[in-house]
Design an enzyme around this catalytic site. Structure first.
Site, mmCIF file in Angstrom:
data_model
loop_
_atom_site.group_PDB
_atom_site.id
_atom_site.type_symbol
_atom_site.label_atom_id
_atom_site.label_comp_id
_atom_site.label_asym_id
_atom_site.label_seq_id
_atom_site.Cartn_x
_atom_site.Cartn_y
_atom_site.Cartn_z
ATOM 1 N N HIS A 33 0.788 -1.236 0.000
ATOM 2 C CA HIS A 33 0.000 0.000 0.000
ATOM 3 C C HIS A 33 0.815 1.279 0.000
ATOM 4 O O HIS A 33 0.244 2.365 0.073
ATOM 5 C CB HIS A 33 -0.941 0.027 1.216
ATOM 6 C CG HIS A 33 -2.117 -0.885 1.088
ATOM 7 N ND1 HIS A 33 -3.314 -0.474 0.536
ATOM 8 C CD2 HIS A 33 -2.282 -2.177 1.416
ATOM 9 C CE1 HIS A 33 -4.164 -1.488 0.557
ATOM 10 N NE2 HIS A 33 -3.562 -2.533 1.085
ATOM 11 N N LYS A 60 -9.825 13.575 4.009
ATOM 12 C CA LYS A 60 -8.983 12.389 4.049
ATOM 13 C C LYS A 60 -8.078 12.551 5.256
ATOM 14 O O LYS A 60 -8.084 13.608 5.897
ATOM 15 C CB LYS A 60 -8.149 12.260 2.765
ATOM 16 C CG LYS A 60 -7.405 13.558 2.379
ATOM 17 C CD LYS A 60 -6.661 13.415 1.038
ATOM 18 C CE LYS A 60 -7.546 13.550 -0.173
ATOM 19 N NZ LYS A 60 -7.439 12.449 -1.120
ATOM 20 N N ARG A 61 -7.310 11.522 5.622
ATOM 21 C CA ARG A 61 -6.377 11.696 6.728
ATOM 22 C C ARG A 61 -5.488 12.906 6.458
ATOM 23 O O ARG A 61 -5.130 13.179 5.302
ATOM 24 C CB ARG A 61 -5.531 10.425 6.908
ATOM 25 C CG ARG A 61 -6.299 9.276 7.543
ATOM 26 C CD ARG A 61 -6.810 9.623 8.914
ATOM 27 N NE ARG A 61 -5.696 9.689 9.849
ATOM 28 C CZ ARG A 61 -5.494 8.823 10.841
ATOM 29 N NH1 ARG A 61 -6.349 7.821 11.030
ATOM 30 N NH2 ARG A 61 -4.470 8.942 11.658
ATOM 31 N N LYS A 92 -0.287 14.236 1.606
ATOM 32 C CA LYS A 92 -1.576 14.502 0.960
ATOM 33 C C LYS A 92 -1.770 16.002 0.692
ATOM 34 O O LYS A 92 -2.705 16.418 0.008
ATOM 35 C CB LYS A 92 -2.726 13.963 1.818
ATOM 36 C CG LYS A 92 -2.781 12.436 1.859
ATOM 37 C CD LYS A 92 -3.886 11.949 2.795
ATOM 38 C CE LYS A 92 -3.957 10.428 2.937
ATOM 39 N NZ LYS A 92 -4.689 9.777 1.823
ATOM 40 N N THR A 106 -8.883 6.252 -2.677
ATOM 41 C CA THR A 106 -10.187 5.695 -3.039
ATOM 42 C C THR A 106 -11.269 6.760 -2.928
ATOM 43 O O THR A 106 -12.324 6.624 -3.538
ATOM 44 C CB THR A 106 -10.569 4.506 -2.131
ATOM 45 O OG1 THR A 106 -10.329 4.861 -0.767
ATOM 46 C CG2 THR A 106 -9.778 3.269 -2.498
ATOM 47 N N LYS A 137 -14.828 7.744 -5.030
ATOM 48 C CA LYS A 137 -16.147 8.030 -4.435
ATOM 49 C C LYS A 137 -16.710 9.343 -4.975
ATOM 50 O O LYS A 137 -17.896 9.436 -5.288
ATOM 51 C CB LYS A 137 -16.033 8.143 -2.912
ATOM 52 C CG LYS A 137 -15.594 6.880 -2.204
ATOM 53 C CD LYS A 137 -15.329 7.180 -0.714
ATOM 54 C CE LYS A 137 -14.504 6.084 -0.079
ATOM 55 N NZ LYS A 137 -13.917 6.503 1.222
HETATM 56 C C1 PLP Z 1 -12.644 6.594 1.513
HETATM 57 C C2 PLP Z 1 -12.229 7.047 2.849
HETATM 58 C C3 PLP Z 1 -10.899 7.366 3.103
HETATM 59 C C4 PLP Z 1 -9.832 7.312 2.043
HETATM 60 O O1 PLP Z 1 -9.666 8.597 1.492
HETATM 61 P P1 PLP Z 1 -8.449 8.958 0.535
HETATM 62 O O2 PLP Z 1 -8.759 10.326 0.086
HETATM 63 O O3 PLP Z 1 -8.453 7.974 -0.583
HETATM 64 O O4 PLP Z 1 -7.224 8.890 1.375
HETATM 65 C C5 PLP Z 1 -10.570 7.790 4.382
HETATM 66 N N1 PLP Z 1 -11.494 7.898 5.346
HETATM 67 C C6 PLP Z 1 -12.784 7.622 5.124
HETATM 68 C C7 PLP Z 1 -13.762 7.788 6.232
HETATM 69 C C8 PLP Z 1 -13.198 7.173 3.877
HETATM 70 O O5 PLP Z 1 -14.487 6.880 3.671
#
Ligand code: PLP
Length: 915
Positions: free
Chosen positions: A439, A641-642, A647, A758, A762
């Site tokens: 990952h 996101k985190r 990022k 991911t 979405k």
């Molecule tokens: C999908 C998701 C992530 C992943 O987000 P990225 O932008 O791809 O890092 C993190 N936290 C939650 C709650 C998510 O639903």
């Protein structure tokens, strides 16, 4: 399903089908394909119940509710019997629990049948080992996935009970209403199962959904943490972590299997019988501490199928053995304390995303979980009395990152020490069983454990690791004689000046038959960087790609019911079959420029934006920061996101500051507010995400966002043209509100650092456009939806090394606009009481080599944001067309496609379809 249409997928498939990987287990592919069409052998399942009693069992067979009335009856009996409550004290929480119990009853019936079916058919089973499952809520998902059956009485809601367009979910909604409850309020009662940090954990959750939907005999194995990821509070702009005690109220979705308790040992020493000369012969590990792993099962329903798979989570309990030596010494208290220590193993999820902390308790968690899961898998295999050599034909185990790497060592130990198999025969079985998903390419995220620590906790496992490494290095030496450098580079043991470490990724590669990255760019990168030497040793075939995906059931149907409805109506798919075959969405492309359709599309977006505005208002103590009259022409720009330097939320907030400064500058030089609005139209910048509690820089970024929000939101001069908001406690259920509401979302990692991402998928699935770097799955998203429909910017991954070098060794100058931003921050414009508060953020760019290349991408980012404004505000039709075409072509990113690829190219597993 996409083979014909998708060049990327067909390439992966065909190349993997042709190449006969010498490490690949099992039956040749063609045979496997054929057997899929032959009737599978049905095996008899053993039972203790005598034949003459079975009729009685059949007579009293439990039944699922199928009609609203049957549901209501169930609901009330659960209120009265399970909850011991009544009409007079049944609140929304009780209603949630009674509804969940009722729905669970249906699932359990299917769960039992699924397990029987899968045992009887005896096909290859898949086990997905993940230390994180970021599941979110279960009830709504179960309602959506609930089968809309057509036949027989022991099934769920039937077509008769469900009129057209009326799903099981609608039936329950109406029944709840009749019972005096509002479904939406009841759903809100459920706490998120937040047993994960971010993308990696959510991927596991999407995968179990797709595995069940695809009828694969597959179980997830994880840990039942008492505390999931912490709840984030924002106090004075700072992140404050509070415990997430999600099990506060009893969890209706778990089935406690108190009969399944596996003893797990730690510490102790190795005893080798006199007759056994080497460490590769059977040895006894005499454990020094013992705890029990108890199973908890969560039913995982597939969509439109009676398949209900299992997610088995382990919790730690003390053994009932009591330390009598301590007791006899009068040390009763100490003895009890040691027992209590057992529970600490599964007390809390480590809150780091893409970072290895190397704590002993974490290693303990990992072994506890691997050993319990392996024991369970082996026990089930042994019931069948098949020879050990067939283990890899019966079982595939997928390792979600290196966290479960000890499972490789544990299986080798079980086979050699307990089952007395020859070392090499055992190792052959092990490597054919496991596959490993990488990952990350970032050094700080690559797991390694001090040899001393590992040897202390798991003495026998360390011996086995040494032996695995020894045989591996032998084979390397044979293939590349006298290459000492190569040997030390690929060794599982990193020889440092101070401490020696076990490199878990290398162990995972050596112990697996396939290694995959999670997006094409990422899979290419690992082959040319961190795993380069292993490509040399094993050849390129061992390394493959499976681009991540997301489940459209949760991320489209559940999160965005309005869009789902518009889609099913437009493509004339009243039963939502497109959720299983996302290529049907391409139909939407026909309407991309249809004005009437665009209006409907836009209305859905407005609805979702209002829904998010409501949430923001609620989180902002009831104060509305978004002007509802202008919501249609306010661009919702979202980055959730985190929080992580790679990022680059700092790039985003610096962009916001730049925008603010430019607006102020225009006003100061005499422009009217209308002129400012023309140049910088309405926008709300939304942030959200958790920082690891010990990650200083990430926490400072959160504080900066909140400080900027404080200034910008309260500056009357800019007349609400720009707003900034940080959504506290970002989690899955919030993501379900946030994702459908985006006009634009940001996926702006330094090129080459985000393995896949991911949430980018979405957002696209919900008709949001992306501003992003050429990184992770953004590359394939661009290929699928078309480069006209995504806003890409910034340097490419192949230039990152050189750019970093330049920062270190040349005098690079910062872009003018960024200098202004940094100066404003440095002057205390956003921290009047403490001007130096954000110095570390500025220093990292100005004086510490700007490792994440914020300065290199800044101008390109700002210019691209200008372009976004142009299209959004000047050419709404064009914007809507891009949005529609994005959804039309997002099908590739369904996790169903992903799972199919894993099944075909890595696991060699087939679905077990219900009759
Ligand atoms: C999908 C998701 C992530 C992943 O987000 P990225 O932008 O791809 O890092 C993190 N936290 C939650 C709650 C998510 O639903």
């Amino acid at each position: 399903m996409f083979n014909a249409r998708r060049p990327s997928l067909s390439k992966t498939l065909s190349s993997d089908l042709i190449s006969e990987d010498p490490n690949a287990p099992h039956v040749p592919r063609l045979t496997r394909r054929l057997t899929g069409f032959l009737p599978q052998e049905i095996k008899a399942i053993e039972t203790k119940i005598p034949v003459q009693s079975r009729e009685l069992w059949n007579k009293h067979k439990v039944r699922k509710f199928g009609t609203a009335e049957e549901f209501e009856e169930k609901f009330i009996s659960h209120v009265e019997w399970t909850l011991a409550r009544s009409l007079y004290n049944c609140d929304d929480l009780a209603a949630y629990q009674a509804t969940s119990q009722s729905v669970r009853d249906n699932l359990v019936i299917d769960w039992n049948k699924t397990q029987q079916r899968q045992t009887a058919r005896d096909g290859k089973k898949v086990y997905y080992l993940s230390l994180e499952f970021l599941m979110g809520r279960a009830l709504d998902n179960a309602l959506i996935n609930m089968r809309t059956d057509t036949s027989s009485q022991d099934v769920g809601p039937t077509d008769e009970t469900l009129t057209k367009g009326n799903t099981a979910r609608e039936m329950i909604r109406n029944a709840m209403k009749d019972l005096g409850f509002k479904l939406e309020d009841v759903l809100e009662q459920e706490p998120d199962a937040a047993l994960g940090n971010g993308g990696l954990g959510r991927l596991a959750a999407c995968f179990v959904d797709s595995l069940a939907t695809g009828n694969y005999p597959a179980w997830g194995y994880g840990l039942r943490y008492q505390y999931g990821i912490f709840a984030q509070k924002i106090i004075d702009g700072y992140q404050v972590e509070t415990p997430d005690y999600w099990l506060n109220f009893s969890n209706p979705w778990e089935i406690e299997r108190s009969e399944i308790q596996v003893p797990i040992n730690f510490y102790g020493y190795v005893h080798r019988p006199e007759s056994e000369k080497t460490t590769t012969s059977p040895s006894d590990w005499i454990g020094g501490e013992r705890v029990l792993a108890m199973a908890h099962d969560m039913p995982i329903p597939g969509f439109k199928t009676p398949t209900v798979n299992n997610l088995r989570l382990w919790s730690a309990k003390p053994t009932t053995e009591f330390d009598f030596s301590k007791f006899n010494n009068g040390d009763y208290k100490n003895s009890v304390e040691q027992q209590q220590r057992a529970e600490s193993i599964t007390a809390v999820l480590y809150p780091n995303d893409n970072f290895d902390q190397g704590k002993e308790l974490r290693l303990k968690q990992q072994y506890f979980w691997c050993a319990a899961s392996l024991h369970d898998i082996v026990r089930r295999f042994k019931k069948n009395k098949r020879p050990w050599s067939e283990f890899p034909d019966a079982i595939a185990i997928q390792l979600n990152d290196t966290h479960p790497t000890l499972a490789i060592v544990e299986l080798q130990r079980v086979l050699v020490d307990l089952e007395k198999l020859d070392w090499h025969k055992a190792w052959d079985i092990v490597t054919k069983t496991f596959a490993y998903t990488n990952h990350t390419v970032m050094q700080e995220a690559l797991e390694k454990w001090p040899v001393g620590l590992l040897g202390h906790l798991l003495p026998r496992h360390l011996e086995i690791i040494y032996d695995i490494n020894w045989f591996f290095l032998q084979s390397v030496e044979k293939k590349f004689p006298h290459d000492m450098d190569l040997l030390s580079r690929v060794s599982v043991i990193e020889e440092g000046s101070q401490e020696r470490y076990v490199r878990m990724a290398f162990l995972a590669i050596i112990g697996s038959h396939k290694v995959n990255g999670v997006a094409e760019l990422h899979s290419d990168l690992i082959k040319s960087t961190i795993f380069q030497d292993f490509v040399k040793v094993y050849g390129a075939n061992k390394f493959t790609n499976v681009t991540n995906g997301i489940t459209p059931r949760r991320w489209l149907k559940q999160a965005n019911p309005k869009l789902a409805e518009l889609i099913s109506e437009t493509i004339n798919d009243p039963n939502d079959d497109y959720l299983l075959d996302m290529s049907k969405l391409t139909e939407l492309a026909k309407y991309a420029e249809d004005e009437a359709f665009q209006k409907k599309w836009n209305d859905v977006k407005q609805f979702n934006k209002s829904r998010l505005a409501d949430l923001i208002k609620r989180l902002n103590n009831g104060v509305d920061i978004i002007d509802r009259d202008h919501i249609r022409n306010t661009l919702f720009d979202i980055q959730v996101k985190r929080i992580h330097e790679y990022k680059r939320q700092q790039l985003n907030i610096f962009g916001v500051i730049n925008r603010y400064l430019c607006m102020k500058e225009m006003l100061q030089s005499g422009s009217s507010i209308d002129e400012v609005a023309e140049r910088y139209p309405r926008k709300v910048s939304i942030f959200g995400g958790k920082s690891a509690p010990g990650y200083y820089m990430a926490k400072l970024i959160i504080k900066l966002v909140n400080s900027v929000a404080e200034v910008v939101n309260n500056d009357a001069e800019i007349c609400d043209l720009l707003k900034v908001f940080f959504i506290p406690d970002y989690n899955v259920s919030k993501a379900e509100i946030i994702t459908p509401a985006s006009d634009l979302s940001e996926h702006i990692s330094t090129a080459g650092t985000e393995a896949s991402g991911t949430s980018n998928m979405k957002f696209v699935m919900n008709g949001g456009l992306i501003i992003g770097t050429v990184d992770g799955a953004n590359v394939e998203i661009t290929r699928e939806i078309g480069e006209d429909n995504i806003f890409l910017f910034g340097n490419l991954s192949e230039n990152v090394e050189e750019l970093r070098y330049n920062h270190q060794f040349q005098n690079t100058s910062l872009p003018e606009a960024l200098v202004k931003v940094l100066n404003a921050v440095e002057s205390g414009a956003f921290s009047p009481q403490n001007a130096s508060e954000f110095r570390p953020l500025i220093d990292s760019i100005k004086h510490q080599g700007d490792y994440y290349l914020v300065s290199d991408d800044f101008d390109s980012y700002v210019a691209t944001q200008d372009l976004v404004d142009q299209v959004y505000h000047k050419d709404k039709k064009e914007w809507l067309k891009k949005s529609i075409l994005s959804v039309a072509n997002v099908g590739f990113f369904s996790s169903d496609r992903c799972i199919e690829e894993y099944a075909e190219t890595i696991w060699n597993a087939e679905p077990v379809k219900p009759e």
